[in-house]
Design a protein around this motif. Sequence first.
Motif, PDB file in Angstrom:
ATOM      1  N   ASP A  54       0.913  -1.076  -0.109  1.00 16.74           N
ATOM      2  CA  ASP A  54      -0.073   0.045   0.073  1.00 16.74           C
ATOM      3  C   ASP A  54       0.874   1.148   0.123  1.00 16.74           C
ATOM      4  O   ASP A  54       2.064   1.261   0.307  1.00 16.74           O
ATOM      5  CB  ASP A  54      -0.787   0.038   1.271  1.00 16.74           C
ATOM      6  CG  ASP A  54      -2.059   1.024   1.104  1.00 16.74           C
ATOM      7  OD1 ASP A  54      -2.336   1.461  -0.034  1.00 16.74           O
ATOM      8  OD2 ASP A  54      -2.735   1.102   1.637  1.00 16.74           O
ATOM      9  N   ARG A  72      -5.105   9.165  -4.009  1.00 19.29           N
ATOM     10  CA  ARG A  72      -5.740   7.748  -3.862  1.00 19.29           C
ATOM     11  C   ARG A  72      -7.203   7.655  -3.990  1.00 19.29           C
ATOM     12  O   ARG A  72      -7.880   8.473  -2.921  1.00 19.29           O
ATOM     13  CB  ARG A  72      -5.109   7.098  -2.743  1.00 19.29           C
ATOM     14  CG  ARG A  72      -5.456   5.641  -2.666  1.00 19.29           C
ATOM     15  CD  ARG A  72      -4.484   4.794  -3.550  1.00 19.29           C
ATOM     16  NE  ARG A  72      -4.646   3.389  -3.163  1.00 19.29           N
ATOM     17  CZ  ARG A  72      -4.323   2.481  -3.877  1.00 19.29           C
ATOM     18  NH1 ARG A  72      -3.664   2.732  -5.102  1.00 19.29           N
ATOM     19  NH2 ARG A  72      -4.436   0.999  -3.664  1.00 19.29           N
ATOM     20  N   ASN A 116     -10.791   5.223  -4.330  1.00 20.66           N
ATOM     21  CA  ASN A 116     -11.103   3.655  -3.981  1.00 20.66           C
ATOM     22  C   ASN A 116     -12.505   3.638  -4.223  1.00 20.66           C
ATOM     23  O   ASN A 116     -13.268   4.463  -4.054  1.00 20.66           O
ATOM     24  CB  ASN A 116     -10.931   3.318  -2.780  1.00 20.66           C
ATOM     25  CG  ASN A 116      -9.442   3.476  -2.168  1.00 20.66           C
ATOM     26  OD1 ASN A 116      -8.809   4.319  -1.652  1.00 20.66           O
ATOM     27  ND2 ASN A 116      -8.671   2.148  -2.394  1.00 20.66           N
ATOM     28  N   LYS A 156      -9.246   0.428  -7.267  1.00 22.63           N
ATOM     29  CA  LYS A 156      -8.622   1.615  -6.603  1.00 22.63           C
ATOM     30  C   LYS A 156      -7.708   1.673  -7.593  1.00 22.63           C
ATOM     31  O   LYS A 156      -7.158   1.500  -8.286  1.00 22.63           O
ATOM     32  CB  LYS A 156      -7.885   1.259  -5.222  1.00 22.63           C
ATOM     33  CG  LYS A 156      -7.123  -0.170  -5.181  1.00 22.63           C
ATOM     34  CD  LYS A 156      -6.580  -0.235  -3.974  1.00 22.63           C
ATOM     35  CE  LYS A 156      -5.794  -1.689  -3.965  1.00 22.63           C
ATOM     36  NZ  LYS A 156      -5.431  -2.210  -2.768  1.00 22.63           N
ATOM     37  N   MET A 198      -4.164   5.144  -7.994  1.00 30.05           N
ATOM     38  CA  MET A 198      -3.362   6.275  -7.393  1.00 30.05           C
ATOM     39  C   MET A 198      -2.848   7.224  -8.575  1.00 30.05           C
ATOM     40  O   MET A 198      -2.410   6.769  -9.265  1.00 30.05           O
ATOM     41  CB  MET A 198      -1.921   5.719  -6.683  1.00 30.05           C
ATOM     42  CG  MET A 198      -1.182   6.959  -6.267  1.00 30.05           C
ATOM     43  SD  MET A 198      -1.592   7.959  -5.071  1.00 30.05           S
ATOM     44  CE  MET A 198      -1.562   7.015  -3.484  1.00 30.05           C
TER      45      MET A 198
END
Length: 668
Positions: A70, A120, A122, A127, A129
């Motif tokens: 992550d 970021r 979701n 998800k 970035m």
Amino acid sequence: MHLLGPLLLLLEYLAFSDSSYWRFNHPHTLYTWEKACVWIPCSYTIPESGSVLEKLTVYSNYEYNDTTKDFQGSILYETKEFKKNPPQEMRVQFLGNEKFNCTLRINPVSKEDNGWLGIRVNTKTDKWMENINLNVSQTPLPPHIQLPPEIQESQEVTLTCLLNFSCPGFPIQLKWSLQEPAVTLTSLSTKTVSTQSKLTFRPQWTHHGKNLTCQLWDHKAERVLSEDTVYLDVKHPPKEVTAVIQNPTRIREGDNVTVSCNYNSSNPRVNRYEWNVQGSRNKVFSEVLVIQKVSWDARPIACAACNQWCSWAPSVNLDVQHAPKDVRVQQTSASSEIHSGHRVLLGCNFSSSRPRDVRFFWKKNGIFLKEGRELSFDSISPEDAGNYNCLVNNSIGQTMSEAKMLRVLYAPRMLRVAISPKDEVIEGKKAVLTCESDANPPILQYAWFDWNNQNLRHYDQMLRLDPVKVQHSGAYRCQATNRLGTGQSPPGTLTVYYSPETIGRRVAVGVGFCLATLLLAFWGVKLQRSWKRIRSQQGLQENSSGQSFFVRNKKIRRVPVSEDPHSLGCYNPVMEDAISYATLRFPVGETNTPRTRDAGTLEAEGPSPNRDDTVTYSVLQKRRVGDYENVVPENVEDEGIHYSELVHLGVGERPLGQEAVEYVTLKH
């Protein structure tokens, strides 16, 4: 059926591949500075149709942790609830929504915010970035001025002052140093975030070489945050071109003149010059022109300085100093013809003079008359006719006009008769009489008159007498006529002399006549003397008695009148007062008493036919008046001689005696 299966598979593949990736739109790099704000326009597309965001996290300078699988880093913002109006007190605000908008605003920005900014997102099933580069400087960002490739004078141009920053609500403004109206534009798109000011104007050559500044102005704090300055390169022709005379003193006719061509500004630089001299253009590369022996009427000179354009200077007048030019006499009169007595005005004019301060003079037939611009004749006379010149003088020199012939018309005058030859006119030669006169217009006709005022019917100017005679001698006059009147001359006397031949002939005749007269006179005297001698002898013989007698003078004597053919006498009126004669005759046989006749003459009657019984008496004396011829007044000396002779008085034969003359003087 066989074709439908593969097509469906292709469509399914395309649909699956398009929906398997997140798509974000935002500027790649955003610029800001410390304590400012930053606006991050952002949009996204979720791969799964109908999905929405459940969580959004904003990282600063994040990194991926392989252990936790992550991202980790400084979290600037995190939300699970998407509200339309986020709180204003938050430094980081999410201005988007859960479906497509991911716009953020950070205010104020700190120096720690510089770097990568990660968003970021979701959903329930996916998800993502997204990276955004955030460039945070310690000082305000400077604007950047954008110029066109070329700026030309008087051609409209737009300049742009660009600032790669825009944040609504932040108090900034772009200002130009040029006092021209400008337009400010703000861009907050997913491609660019900027603020720009557009300045549109027509540049002048005076803008060339000057600095143009665009300032980032904090109008709240009233201060300049940053600025950008550029150099204006304005293309223009040469400006303020002038032709300058380099001669240190005033130019005179015939001098050499140096002229230079100057200019103030040129972009690009001047690479040649052109000159306009006397109406013709010359291309030269020199900025200096030399004129040899300039003329008095030199035209103004102009020059041009040239780059890719040419700019002409105003013409410069050389102002050549010279003596007066084109001096002329102008005549003013009531009529085209000038008659004697008319009023005439002569004026003096000229076309050019440098300097203009002049003086005027007049000449007649080369002799100075007077000073002044005008010459006036109130009543013009023939003597005023002639050639007149006007002279105009200034400090440089003097110029004389061409002669103006003043022609005065008048009737014939001052006539006279001229005789040729002048010394003497001899008969038989040629004599020419000329009628001389003064007239304008010329004589049309002549007339000649003699001393009797008789018209000779001769109408030429010259009267020719060939051959001339003595009878032509006399007074002649002539008359002349023109279209204005008639004039008459006084008499002119012509004297014609005898020729030598005529004089010789006349002298010969005169001499012959004189000689003949002298011969006759000589013989007359000789005969008279002989006669007197004979008579004297006869009287002495006859006068034997010796009688005396007297003869009384008369106041007036007349020639004796003889009544008898035998009476003798002589009368000479010239000798009247000098010599007196008397004759006595006695008749034979009678008494001796005489008889008195007229004029005191005693005459005897009955003379003897064969003898001369006469008495001769004469007196020779000076001229005096007395009672008797043979008696002298008292107290006066005897001034005369008296003699008498008596011949054959009485009867009988005359006694022989001496043949001689006896003189007797009688006194009273």
